[in-house]
Every structure is written in structure tokens, then in C-alpha cells.
Design a protein around this motif. Structure first.
Motif, PDB file in Angstrom:
ATOM      1  N   GLU A 180       0.710  -1.246   0.040  1.00 43.96           N
ATOM      2  CA  GLU A 180      -0.001  -0.091   0.026  1.00 43.96           C
ATOM      3  C   GLU A 180       0.865   1.168  -0.178  1.00 43.96           C
TER       4      GLU A 180
ATOM      5  N   SER B 160      -2.195  10.455  -0.180  1.00 44.58           N
ATOM      6  CA  SER B 160      -1.085  10.508  -1.259  1.00 44.58           C
ATOM      7  C   SER B 160       0.327  11.084  -0.721  1.00 44.58           C
TER       8      SER B 160
ATOM      9  N   GLY C 133      -0.182   4.192  -2.586  1.00 42.97           N
ATOM     10  CA  GLY C 133      -1.234   3.766  -3.428  1.00 42.97           C
ATOM     11  C   GLY C 133      -0.981   3.628  -5.107  1.00 42.97           C
ATOM     12  N   ASP C 134      -2.046   4.306  -5.692  1.00 43.87           N
ATOM     13  CA  ASP C 134      -2.042   4.641  -7.432  1.00 43.87           C
ATOM     14  C   ASP C 134      -0.994   5.478  -7.569  1.00 43.87           C
TER      15      ASP C 134
ATOM     16  N   GLU D 121       2.591   7.962  -8.244  1.00 42.63           N
ATOM     17  CA  GLU D 121       3.895   7.736  -8.836  1.00 42.63           C
ATOM     18  C   GLU D 121       4.640   7.959  -7.404  1.00 42.63           C
TER      19      GLU D 121
ATOM     20  N   GLY E 255       7.035   1.397  -7.896  1.00 43.16           N
ATOM     21  CA  GLY E 255       5.624   0.352  -7.942  1.00 43.16           C
ATOM     22  C   GLY E 255       5.461  -0.952  -7.137  1.00 43.16           C
TER      23      GLY E 255
END
Lengths: 254, 254
Positions: A42, A82, A123-124, A126, A203
Motif C-alpha cells: 500500500e 497521497s 497507492g496508485d 507515482e 511500484g
């Protein structure tokens, strides 16, 4: 003093920090300046600190506590949605700690300031890398400015500027950082081994290789001694200087 | 800012200074920071200055005037019997100028400070190199500390430390200094070409090669662009880093 570098690569982020702190040259200690939080799958977040040790330790302790108290009015860095929110949170905590010490109790002559490098991935988003100022605001690295340094930044900067390449491997990045640290350590007694390293793979959403390079590390010694002769070879490989003709006539009196 | 280096070699002394001065980044000018006095066959003296331009110009003007007025209560630098006496004289003038401006008239926020590198040879003495502080006192170079830098000293220091050799030729010394200046110029906008150079030959008792390296100097451009690739080659020539086995297991989750 301190030296910390955060490097942004296509493959991820590389963090390196020294461990020497001093309060006068007769009061030298070793403290960890790199702190990593993760929720595997995560997020992975790394913070490196330069400046007043009481300030930076207080910031890290507050971030730690808040990450364990979900009911706190601040969302902890393990809940922030974020990296931008994480940076905002760290900046606010840093600003609070500095202003608390600056306005109450005994006054010190030296500043309570600290500057921090924050990097990671949530999370999603960069992977992102930030430089956080004592005022609580921050700037973000881009591929125009692909690395941040804090502390004693000047000695180790020329080699970073010359040899950095965003496509380089993690191994090459560590070699490059060791050369940058070696130039700094050779020039400034207040920066020294051991060095802490964290390699974050873009990633992966979990901490990567985390390890410490000790003072007697054989690879560091090879790099440090090899770099001197490599530099001298590079120096002698460049074309030689010749004096302008008119100055030679002047000097020889002819 | 400024960058000046004075280098002591077995063959003599090499001086190099930049020429950029600034009062804010929107007020940039070119001023000579290197000044040489000589009495051929008897003495050659070179002074390089860093710091407040009004202070350094006043010091040089006073030294010039006193060298033309033999009846002055101070012996001029053209009469002083040794480099030590010259350094004492320059230190006293520097201290006087700073204290005059600091104590009278309008107060400025920035300091009137200046630091200077003085080198040369007088009569039967050896060539000597001094670093003069705003307080008027000074230290002398030895073969333990064979060079002095003033101004923006950090970026250009690692290459000097690594490649300096007291036996090197004047040509190699200039090449080395150009690399040190290039690292500094690439990192700090307030240091820039043209560069002034003076090469003093030990025992000559007259000024040696004095010349200026202009912004479009082809040799400087060759050195500056060649050094980047030479550094990268040196970097890749060093042994590669490999991760400690236990950290790799951690990172891959195996």
C-alpha cells in the motif's frame, strides 16, 4: 552537520544519509537520520533529516505516535491518501515543533531549524520526492532537478551533477552516492560513516533494500581509495595547458 | 561571491581568481580581484581579494598610494623587508578599512568584511603564501596545507585535494585550477569567467606569466566539456556495487 541525498531514478528512489551529529567538535555522536514507514502493498515512506537533533527527533516521534492513533485530529502518515498529503503533514509537524521550541522556555543561540527529504509512493500515485523547509512548505523533485541534498551539500555536488543519469541502475546510483559522500566526508569532519541506505523500487509499494554501510566496509574503502587514482588518471588524460605565447615572452624577459 | 585560489608548488606560486562581483543577482559586474606589484630583481607580490568590493578596492588603493609615498609613516609594500612584513601591512590596512566603515556613517546590514590571499617573494626570502583575515591576522601556507581558497571554496575543493602534487608543473597546476574553477562555476552563478592568472617562478623576483582566460577560451571549453566525460569514465572504471545478500532477500520477499 549532516549529509543526506535523495535521488530519483526511473527505477525508483535511492536514499542515503550519514549518521554523525555534533554539538561542538568535542561532542560527537551517531544517530540514525533515515526513517522508513511502510504498509506493504500500500505505501512506503522514507524521511531523512538535517538540522537540530531535538527538532528532528521530535518530528519523527510525533509522526510515529500519530501513525498509531487513528483517532487523532491529524490523519497519520500511514493513512494520508497521497505523497502530497504526507509531505503537507510532515511540513506542518516540522513547523509546529520549531515554533514550540522557538517561542517558549529558554532561548538558544542556535536555531531550532531542520530541513528534510521525504520520498516514497502511496497507492496508485507515482513515486515522489520532496524537500521540506523549516517553514513547513516544500518543493518536489522533477527530472529537471532529479535529486535533493540537505546538510553539507557543496563538496559532493559536482560529481552528482556530472554523473547522474535517470536510467542508471540502483547499483550505479549507490556507487555514485558513495563517491559524493566520500568527497564530503574527506572535507568535513562533521559528516561521517556509517551510512544508511534505502533503495525503493518504483511500484513495489513496500520498502526495498535497507542496509547500513559501516566505517570499515570493504567496498567503500575500495571506492574511496580507487577514486583518488581514477581522478588523477582522468586529470592526466585531459589535454595539457600551454601558456599563451605573449605571456611566455614577458616572463622570460625575451 | 568570488573564488580565488593560491597554490604553492616547488617551482613557485600560482594564483587564479574569477572576476564576477554581485550585489544581488540582478546587479552583476566584472572586477579584477588580482593585483600584482613588482620591483624586478627585488620583489614580486600578488594579492587576491574576496568580500565587500568597497573594502577590497579601498585596501588596494591604500596599498598603491603608500607604495608611492615613501615618506608615509607606514613603509609601503614595495619597501617592506620581507613577505611577513608585507602580510602584516596588508592585514593592518584591511583591518583599518573595515573598522572605518563599520563604525561611522550609515550602517549596512551586510558586513564590510573581506578575506585575502597574499603571495610572493622578497629579496633573499623564500616564496611565501598567506591567508589574511578581516581581523588583520593571517596564516601561512606550508607543504601540509599547500593552498588557500577564498570565497566559494567548497565545490572546487575535492579535486584540489585529490590531484594536487607539489612537484607538478605550472601547466598542470593551471589545468588543475581550471577544473576546480569549472566545478565552482557550474554550481554557483556568482562565480564566473574571465579568470585572471599569475604564475610566479620561485627565485625570479619578478612577475611571471600574467594573463586572463576569457569566457570563450577554447582550452577552458575543452577542459570543461572533457571533464564531464572523463569523470563518467572514471566512475564506470571503478568496481561495481552489489547488494548485501540479506537485503536482497528482504526486498524480493523471498
Amino acid at each position: 552537520m549532516t549529509y543526506c541525498v535523495g535521488l530519483m531514478l526511473n527505477k525508483g528512489l535511492v536514499f542515503m544519509s550519514d549518521t554523525r551529529t555534533n554539538s561542538g567538535i568535542d561532542n560527537i555522536s551517531t544517530f540514525r537520520k533515515m526513517h522508513t514507514w511502510e504498509v506493504p502493498g500500500e505505501r512506503s515512506i522514507t524521511l531523512m533529516t538535517a538540522g537540530n537533533l531535538a527538532t528532528t527527533q521530535a518530528v519523527v516521534s510525533l509522526l510515529d505516535e500519530r501513525s498509531k492513533q487513528p483517532g487523532d485530529r491529524h490523519p497519520g502518515i500511514l493513512e494520508a491518501a497521497s505523497m502530497f498529503q504526507v509531505a503537507t503533514l510532515v511540513g506542518n509537524v516540522l513547523k509546529e515543533v520549531i515554533s514550540t521550541h522557538a517561542q517558549t522556555g529558554q532561548q538558544a543561540n542556535s536555531a531550532f531549524n531542520a530541513t528534510m527529504i521525504l520520498g516514497g509512493q502511496v497507492g496508485d500515485g507515482e513515486p515522489r520526492l520532496f524537500l521540506i523547509y523549516p517553514e513547513g512548505n516544500f518543493i518536489e523533485a522533477s527530472f529537471d532537478t532529479p535529486f535533493f541534498q540537505v546538510g553539507e551539500t557543496k563538496y559532493g555536488r559536482p560529481i552528482l551533477v556530472r554523473a547522474y543519469d535517470p536510467d542508471m541502475s540502483f547499483e550505479d546510483a549507490i556507487k555514485l552516492l558513495l563517491l559524493s559522500f566520500d568527497s564530503t566526508i574527506k572535507a568535513n569532519l562533521s559528516v561521517s560513516l556509517p551510512l544508511d541506505v534505502h533503495v525503493y523500487h518504483a511500484g513495489s509499494l513496500q520498502s526495498g533494500e535497507i542496509f547500513r554501510i559501516e566505517a570499515d566496509d570493504p567496498y567503500y574503502e575500495t571506492i574511496s581509495s580507487g577514486w583518488g587514482s581514477a581522478l588523477r588518471d582522468a586529470f592526466h588524460g585531459l589535454p595539457d595547458f600551454t601558456f599563451p605565447a605573449e605571456t611566455v615572452q614577458r616572463a622570460t624577459g625575451s
